[in-house]
Design a protein around this motif. Structure first.
Motif, PDB file in Angstrom:
ATOM      1  N   GLU A   1     -16.623   4.869 -10.579  1.00 11.78           N
ATOM      2  CA  GLU A   1     -16.288   6.290 -10.526  1.00 11.78           C
ATOM      3  C   GLU A   1     -16.460   6.704  -9.059  1.00 11.78           C
ATOM      4  OE1 GLU A   1     -17.368   8.579 -14.214  1.00 11.78           O
ATOM      5  OE2 GLU A   1     -18.973   6.790 -13.936  1.00 11.78           O
ATOM      6  N   VAL A   2     -15.485   7.261  -8.253  1.00 11.92           N
ATOM      7  CA  VAL A   2     -15.583   7.592  -6.842  1.00 11.92           C
ATOM      8  C   VAL A   2     -14.988   9.081  -6.877  1.00 11.92           C
ATOM      9  CG1 VAL A   2     -15.019   7.099  -4.463  1.00 11.92           C
ATOM     10  CG2 VAL A   2     -15.495   5.105  -6.002  1.00 11.92           C
ATOM     11  N   GLU A   3     -15.952   9.876  -6.455  1.00 14.77           N
ATOM     12  CA  GLU A   3     -15.448  11.418  -6.045  1.00 14.77           C
ATOM     13  C   GLU A   3     -15.820  11.808  -4.695  1.00 14.77           C
ATOM     14  OE1 GLU A   3     -16.853  15.453  -8.249  1.00 14.77           O
ATOM     15  OE2 GLU A   3     -17.418  13.800  -8.909  1.00 14.77           O
ATOM     16  N   ASN A   4     -14.730  12.150  -4.016  1.00 14.05           N
ATOM     17  CA  ASN A   4     -15.027  13.025  -2.694  1.00 14.05           C
ATOM     18  C   ASN A   4     -15.470  12.070  -1.846  1.00 14.05           C
ATOM     19  OD1 ASN A   4     -15.222  15.708  -4.774  1.00 14.05           O
ATOM     20  ND2 ASN A   4     -13.353  15.493  -3.563  1.00 14.05           N
ATOM     21  N   LEU A   5     -15.479  10.726  -1.565  1.00 12.83           N
ATOM     22  CA  LEU A   5     -16.148   9.791  -0.805  1.00 12.83           C
ATOM     23  C   LEU A   5     -15.559  10.090   0.752  1.00 12.83           C
ATOM     24  CD1 LEU A   5     -17.977   7.341  -0.343  1.00 12.83           C
ATOM     25  CD2 LEU A   5     -16.137   5.821  -1.059  1.00 12.83           C
ATOM     26  N   LYS A   6     -16.493   9.893   1.555  1.00 15.63           N
ATOM     27  CA  LYS A   6     -16.050  10.154   2.959  1.00 15.63           C
ATOM     28  C   LYS A   6     -17.292   9.269   3.562  1.00 15.63           C
ATOM     29  CE  LYS A   6     -14.785  13.770   6.011  1.00 15.63           C
ATOM     30  NZ  LYS A   6     -14.328  15.136   6.033  1.00 15.63           N
ATOM     31  N   LYS A   7     -16.906   8.671   4.736  1.00 14.70           N
ATOM     32  CA  LYS A   7     -17.721   7.725   5.456  1.00 14.70           C
ATOM     33  C   LYS A   7     -17.066   8.072   7.147  1.00 14.70           C
ATOM     34  CE  LYS A   7     -20.540   4.610   6.642  1.00 14.70           C
ATOM     35  NZ  LYS A   7     -22.198   5.083   6.637  1.00 14.70           N
ATOM     36  N   LEU A   8     -18.149   8.521   7.740  1.00 18.31           N
ATOM     37  CA  LEU A   8     -17.865   8.578   9.183  1.00 18.31           C
ATOM     38  C   LEU A   8     -18.710   7.555  10.118  1.00 18.31           C
ATOM     39  CD1 LEU A   8     -18.082  12.581   9.283  1.00 18.31           C
ATOM     40  CD2 LEU A   8     -16.179  11.372   9.247  1.00 18.31           C
ATOM     41  N   TYR A   9     -18.138   7.268  11.137  1.00 17.23           N
ATOM     42  CA  TYR A   9     -18.749   6.378  12.286  1.00 17.23           C
ATOM     43  C   TYR A   9     -18.651   7.402  13.428  1.00 17.23           C
ATOM     44  CZ  TYR A   9     -18.305   2.594   9.019  1.00 17.23           C
ATOM     45  OH  TYR A   9     -18.536   1.774   7.773  1.00 17.23           O
ATOM     46  N   GLY A  10     -19.497   8.369  13.802  1.00 23.94           N
ATOM     47  CA  GLY A  10     -19.604   8.823  14.765  1.00 23.94           C
ATOM     48  C   GLY A  10     -18.367   9.941  14.633  1.00 23.94           C
ATOM     49  N   ASN A  11     -17.271  10.077  15.374  1.00 23.62           N
ATOM     50  CA  ASN A  11     -16.246  10.764  15.302  1.00 23.62           C
ATOM     51  C   ASN A  11     -15.123  10.172  14.624  1.00 23.62           C
ATOM     52  OD1 ASN A  11     -17.458  13.137  16.805  1.00 23.62           O
ATOM     53  ND2 ASN A  11     -16.834  12.201  18.596  1.00 23.62           N
ATOM     54  N   LEU A  12     -15.177   9.005  14.326  1.00 27.25           N
ATOM     55  CA  LEU A  12     -14.105   8.330  13.465  1.00 27.25           C
ATOM     56  C   LEU A  12     -14.432   8.419  12.011  1.00 27.25           C
ATOM     57  CD1 LEU A  12     -11.818   6.091  13.384  1.00 27.25           C
ATOM     58  CD2 LEU A  12     -13.768   4.356  13.134  1.00 27.25           C
ATOM     59  N   VAL A  13     -13.344   8.896  11.300  1.00 24.82           N
ATOM     60  CA  VAL A  13     -13.192   9.050   9.943  1.00 24.82           C
ATOM     61  C   VAL A  13     -12.553   7.718   9.245  1.00 24.82           C
ATOM     62  CG1 VAL A  13     -12.272  10.385   8.161  1.00 24.82           C
ATOM     63  CG2 VAL A  13     -12.957  11.444  10.232  1.00 24.82           C
ATOM     64  N   ALA A  14     -13.529   6.938   8.796  1.00 23.54           N
ATOM     65  CA  ALA A  14     -12.827   5.596   8.199  1.00 23.54           C
ATOM     66  C   ALA A  14     -12.360   5.878   6.725  1.00 23.54           C
ATOM     67  CB  ALA A  14     -14.075   4.706   8.305  1.00 23.54           C
ATOM     68  N   VAL A  15     -13.145   6.580   5.970  1.00 26.89           N
ATOM     69  CA  VAL A  15     -12.797   6.965   4.672  1.00 26.89           C
ATOM     70  C   VAL A  15     -12.684   8.618   4.678  1.00 26.89           C
ATOM     71  CG1 VAL A  15     -13.382   6.615   2.065  1.00 26.89           C
ATOM     72  CG2 VAL A  15     -13.715   4.945   3.897  1.00 26.89           C
ATOM     73  N   ASP A  16     -11.690   9.164   3.970  1.00 25.51           N
ATOM     74  CA  ASP A  16     -11.569  10.568   4.278  1.00 25.51           C
ATOM     75  C   ASP A  16     -11.211  11.219   2.650  1.00 25.51           C
ATOM     76  OD1 ASP A  16     -10.968  12.968   5.222  1.00 25.51           O
ATOM     77  OD2 ASP A  16      -9.074  12.365   6.169  1.00 25.51           O
ATOM     78  N   ASP A  17     -12.346  11.631   2.283  1.00 29.58           N
ATOM     79  CA  ASP A  17     -12.385  12.312   0.914  1.00 29.58           C
ATOM     80  C   ASP A  17     -11.616  11.705  -0.015  1.00 29.58           C
ATOM     81  OD1 ASP A  17     -13.297  14.596  -0.301  1.00 29.58           O
ATOM     82  OD2 ASP A  17     -11.513  15.796   0.172  1.00 29.58           O
ATOM     83  N   ILE A  18     -11.820  10.686  -0.655  1.00 30.09           N
ATOM     84  CA  ILE A  18     -10.931  10.042  -1.436  1.00 30.09           C
ATOM     85  C   ILE A  18     -11.794   9.838  -2.860  1.00 30.09           C
ATOM     86  CG2 ILE A  18      -9.822   8.358   0.057  1.00 30.09           C
ATOM     87  CD1 ILE A  18     -11.533   6.150  -0.974  1.00 30.09           C
ATOM     88  N   SER A  19     -10.795   9.876  -3.981  1.00 36.65           N
ATOM     89  CA  SER A  19     -11.587   9.872  -5.356  1.00 36.65           C
ATOM     90  C   SER A  19     -10.422   9.021  -6.210  1.00 36.65           C
ATOM     91  CB  SER A  19     -11.499  11.278  -5.802  1.00 36.65           C
ATOM     92  OG  SER A  19     -12.232  12.290  -5.259  1.00 36.65           O
ATOM     93  N   PHE A  20     -11.390   8.221  -7.204  1.00 34.90           N
ATOM     94  CA  PHE A  20     -10.458   7.293  -8.015  1.00 34.90           C
ATOM     95  C   PHE A  20     -11.723   6.719  -8.875  1.00 34.90           C
ATOM     96  CE2 PHE A  20     -11.987   4.586  -4.543  1.00 34.90           C
ATOM     97  CZ  PHE A  20     -12.430   3.348  -5.106  1.00 34.90           C
ATOM     98  N   ASN A  21     -11.048   6.083 -10.034  1.00 34.77           N
ATOM     99  CA  ASN A  21     -11.952   5.620 -11.111  1.00 34.77           C
ATOM    100  C   ASN A  21     -11.359   4.197 -11.488  1.00 34.77           C
ATOM    101  OD1 ASN A  21     -13.554   7.815 -11.562  1.00 34.77           O
ATOM    102  ND2 ASN A  21     -11.981   8.862 -13.115  1.00 34.77           N
ATOM    103  N   VAL A  22     -12.213   3.352 -11.707  1.00 38.32           N
ATOM    104  CA  VAL A  22     -11.762   1.998 -12.218  1.00 38.32           C
ATOM    105  C   VAL A  22     -12.143   1.714 -13.632  1.00 38.32           C
ATOM    106  CG1 VAL A  22     -11.977  -0.684 -11.774  1.00 38.32           C
ATOM    107  CG2 VAL A  22     -11.884   1.085  -9.728  1.00 38.32           C
ATOM    108  N   ARG A  23     -11.383   1.482 -14.449  1.00 37.55           N
ATOM    109  CA  ARG A  23     -11.647   1.270 -15.912  1.00 37.55           C
ATOM    110  C   ARG A  23     -12.080  -0.270 -16.173  1.00 37.55           C
ATOM    111  NH1 ARG A  23      -6.600   2.791 -16.170  1.00 37.55           N
ATOM    112  NH2 ARG A  23      -5.854   0.572 -16.984  1.00 37.55           N
ATOM    113  N   GLN A  24     -13.040  -0.206 -17.050  1.00 37.60           N
ATOM    114  CA  GLN A  24     -13.845  -1.501 -17.526  1.00 37.60           C
ATOM    115  C   GLN A  24     -12.543  -2.298 -17.913  1.00 37.60           C
ATOM    116  OE1 GLN A  24     -16.890  -2.427 -18.003  1.00 37.60           O
ATOM    117  NE2 GLN A  24     -18.303  -0.737 -18.301  1.00 37.60           N
ATOM    118  N   GLY A  25     -12.851  -3.469 -17.426  1.00 39.00           N
ATOM    119  CA  GLY A  25     -11.888  -4.704 -17.395  1.00 39.00           C
ATOM    120  C   GLY A  25     -10.580  -4.716 -16.936  1.00 39.00           C
TER     121      GLY A  25
END
Length: 317
Positions: free
Chosen positions: A10-34
Motif C-alpha cells: 500500500e503506497v499513499e502520497n509517496l514523494k522522494k526528493l534528492y535536493g531539488n530533484l523530484v524523483a517520485v512525485d506524490d504517487i499512490s497505488f496498491n498491489v493485491r496479494q498474489g
C-alpha cells in the motif's frame, strides 16, 4: 501470528526528493496479494527509486508505505525476512558454482532448510549446478538472481528490470520463470521498460513518467480505454493503393518496408477502403489489422517513446 491483508503493498502520497530533484512525485497505488504488478516507464521515470523505498532500501521523503500491513519506516526488521529482492544489475562471485552461490545466500539469510534443489528446478538451472557464475550467460545469471531472491520463500518478490540487456531468447526464458512465480501465487512487483514484458506478465500495469503515475489498470483495460483507432496495414503491389486511400480522406503513412499504415476509427472503414481498392484495380499482396498495444498507449499518454536508449541518472531512476 501472521495477519492476512488484502493488499501486499500500500503506497499513499509517496514523494522522494534528492535536493531539488523530484524523483517520485506524490504517487499512490496498491498491489493485491498474489498479483504481478508492473511499473512501466523509461529509465529516469522513478521506477527504481519507488521499488527501493517499498522494499525498505531507501527512505521516503514523505508519504506512507506499508508492506504486508507493516510500515516500511518503523517495521523494516519484520518486513525484510518476508520479501525477496532482485536488484537492477544483479551480480555474484565469479568463481563459485550455481549451487555454491545458492548455498552462500541461504547461509547469509541464516536459512538451514532452504530448498536449493527445488529453487534450481523452478528457474531451470539444475543442469548448471556445477557451472561457475562467470561462465553463465546473461539469461542464466538473471535466473540465478531470481532463485536467490526466492531463497527465503518470500511472500513478496521485487524484480527491478530483470531482463534488461538480455537477448530476446534469454528474455523469454526469464519470462517463463516469472510466469512460474505467478502460478505459485507469489506477489511480484516488477519494474520494466519493455512493453511486451508488462503486457504478458502483469495483472496490473502502472505507467510512470517523470515521477508521476499517469495511468494504472490491467494491460487489456489500458489498451481498451485508449484504443481510439485501429491500424490497417496494406502490402501493395504498386503506388496506386496509397493514392486511393489518400483520396478517401484518410492519412496513409508509407513505412520503411513500403507498406501502408492507415489509422481507422471503425471496422466499417476497413471494408470501405478494401472495396475502394478493388474498384480502382489496386492489387494487394496482403493486409492485416491490429489494435493499439501498450507502446501506442504509452506514446499517447506521455508523448514520448519508450525504448532501450532512454537514459536516466543511475541511482535516481
Amino acid at each position: 501470528m501472521t495477519t492476512e491483508v488484502e493488499h501486499a503493498i500500500e503506497v499513499e502520497n509517496l514523494k522522494k526528493l534528492y535536493g531539488n530533484l523530484v524523483a517520485v512525485d506524490d504517487i499512490s497505488f496498491n498491489v493485491r496479494q498474489g498479483e504481478v504488478f508492473a511499473f512501466l516507464g523509461p529509465n529516469g521515470a522513478g521506477k527504481t527509486t519507488t521499488v527501493e523505498i517499498v522494499d525498505t532500501i531507501r527512505r521516503p521523503t514523505s508519504g506512507k508505505v506499508r508492506v504486508l500491513g507493516m510500515d516500511v519506516r518503523k517495521e523494516k526488521r519484520d518486513i525484510v525476512p518476508r520479501i525477496g529482492v532482485l536488484p537492477q544489475g544483479f551480480s555474484s562471485f565469479d568463481r563459485i558454482t550455481v549451487r555454491e552461490t545458492m548455498q552462500y545466500y541461504s547461509r547469509l539469510f541464516c536459512l538451514r532448510n532452504a530448498d536449493i534443489d527445488g529453487l534450481m528446478d523452478l528457474v531451470n538451472l539444475k543442469d548448471k549446478a556445477k557451472e561457475q557464475y562467470m561462465k553463465l550467460s546473461g539469461g542464466l545469471k538473471q535466473r540465478l538472481g531470481i532463485a536467490i531472491a526466492l531463497v527465503n520463500n518470500p511472500e513478496v518478490v521485487f524484480l527491478d528490470e530483470p531482463t534488461t540487456g538480455l537477448d530476446p531468447r534469454a528474455r523469454r526464458e526469464v519470462w517463463e520463470v516469472l510466469l512460474g512465480l505467478k502460478k505459485e501465487g507469489k506477489t511480484v512487483f516488477l519494474t520494466t521498460h519493455y512493453m511486451e514484458e508488462a503486457e504478458l506478465l502483469a495483472d496490473t500495469v502502472a505507467i510512470i513518467s517523470r515521477g508521476k503515475i499517469i495511468a494504472m489498470d490491467s494491460p487489456a483495460q489500458l489498451i481498451e480505454s485508449n484504443a481510439d483507432n485501429l491500424v490497417l496495414t496494406l502490402h501493395p503491389v504498386d503506388e496506386k493503393a496509397f493514392e486511393v486511400v489518400w483520396k478517401m480522406g484518410f492519412e496513409p503513412v508509407l513505412n520503411n518496408h513500403k507498406n501502408i499504415n492507415v489509422r481507422v476509427e471503425r471496422t466499417d472503414d476497413i471494408r470501405k477502403i478494401l472495396n475502394a481498392l478493388k474498384d480502382a484495380g489496386a492489387s494487394l499482396l496482403s493486409m492485416d489489422v491490429r489494435k493499439p498495444n501498450l507502446e501506442q498507449v504509452f506514446l499517447k499518454l506521455t508523448g514520448e517513446a519508450l525504448n532501450d536508449g532512454a537514459s536516466g541518472e543511475k541511482g535516481v531512476e
